[in-house]
Design a protein around this motif. Structure first.
Motif, PDB file in Angstrom:
ATOM      1  N   GLU A   1       0.859  -1.177   0.000  1.00 56.01           N
ATOM      2  CA  GLU A   1       0.000   0.000   0.000  1.00 56.01           C
ATOM      3  C   GLU A   1       0.897   1.229   0.000  1.00 56.01           C
ATOM      4  O   GLU A   1       1.911   1.257   0.694  1.00 56.01           O
ATOM      5  N   MET A   2       0.548   2.244  -0.785  1.00 54.62           N
ATOM      6  CA  MET A   2       1.329   3.478  -0.824  1.00 54.62           C
ATOM      7  C   MET A   2       0.376   4.668  -0.838  1.00 54.62           C
ATOM      8  O   MET A   2      -0.487   4.769  -1.711  1.00 54.62           O
ATOM      9  N   LEU A   3       0.554   5.535   0.129  1.00 50.61           N
ATOM     10  CA  LEU A   3      -0.229   6.763   0.213  1.00 50.61           C
ATOM     11  C   LEU A   3       0.694   7.934  -0.096  1.00 50.61           C
ATOM     12  O   LEU A   3       1.879   7.897   0.241  1.00 50.61           O
ATOM     13  N   ILE A   4       0.141   8.981  -0.694  1.00 47.92           N
ATOM     14  CA  ILE A   4       0.915  10.193  -0.946  1.00 47.92           C
ATOM     15  C   ILE A   4       0.256  11.323  -0.155  1.00 47.92           C
ATOM     16  O   ILE A   4      -0.865  11.739  -0.449  1.00 47.92           O
ATOM     17  N   ALA A   5       0.959  11.794   0.867  1.00 48.50           N
ATOM     18  CA  ALA A   5       0.457  12.881   1.703  1.00 48.50           C
ATOM     19  C   ALA A   5       0.724  14.217   1.039  1.00 48.50           C
ATOM     20  O   ALA A   5       1.620  14.342   0.204  1.00 48.50           O
TER      21      ALA A   5
END
Length: 179
Positions: free
Chosen positions: A76-80
């Motif tokens: 999983e990869m989130l971009i803040a």
């Protein structure tokens, strides 16, 4: 357990990468999830590789200006939107925190987490992994703060200084009730 790790993205010498790799292998073999800054470079890559190669999951939280360095095969990869949101997401998605060697960004993350804990805004266990004595000076400063009344609670209630990954992980597992 979801373990947030704050650490450097720099390419470092074996005295730092070896112990980081060992810790990462323990995390992966333990079936834990690494929650980290998402970068696929330097020490961040070493730790992510070690966790993933040993069966652990990867949850990355990158930030827009570093998205080009984000790991492409994380679970999983989130971009803040910014660094503050990134830190908040990393903490929100974790059950425990480990602070490994790093520069000013890692120090910023460490002190913010400890400040939140000091004020009761989170109760997650926090470990400073003192690889090769890297945090000896910081430990001395914290002990002075405690001795001179700058900390409203004992240092041991804020953070554990661990000398190796095995003792760090054992502390975290006990603190969150695993095993």
């Amino acid at each position: 357990m979801n373990i947030c790790v704050f650490l450097s993205a720099a390419d470092l010498d074996e005295r730092y990468t070896g112990p980081a790799r060992e810790f990462a292998e323990l995390v992966g073999k333990g079936g834990h999830t690494l929650v980290w800054g998402g970068s696929d470079v330097g020490l961040m890559k070493v730790v992510a590789d070690g966790v993933q190669e040993n069966g652990g999951r990867l949850v990355g939280v990158s930030v827009g200006f570093l998205a080009a360095k984000a790991r492409t095969n994380a679970d999983e990869m989130l971009i803040a939107g910014d660094l503050a949101e990134r830190k908040a997401q990393l903490l929100a998605r974790s059950d425990a925190v480990v602070i490994m060697v790093g520069g000013t960004g890692t120090l910023d993350e460490a002190t913010e987490i400890l400040e939140l804990k000091k004020h009761g805004l989170h109760a997650k266990p926090v470990v400073l992994l003192n690889t090769a004595g890297f945090y000896d000076g910081l430990k001395q400063q914290f002990l002075r703060m405690e001795d001179e009344g700058f900390l409203p609670l004992p240092l041991t209630e804020l953070v554990l200084f661990a000398e190796d990954g095995a003792s760090a992980l054992a502390y975290l597992e006990e603190a969150v009730g695993i095993r």
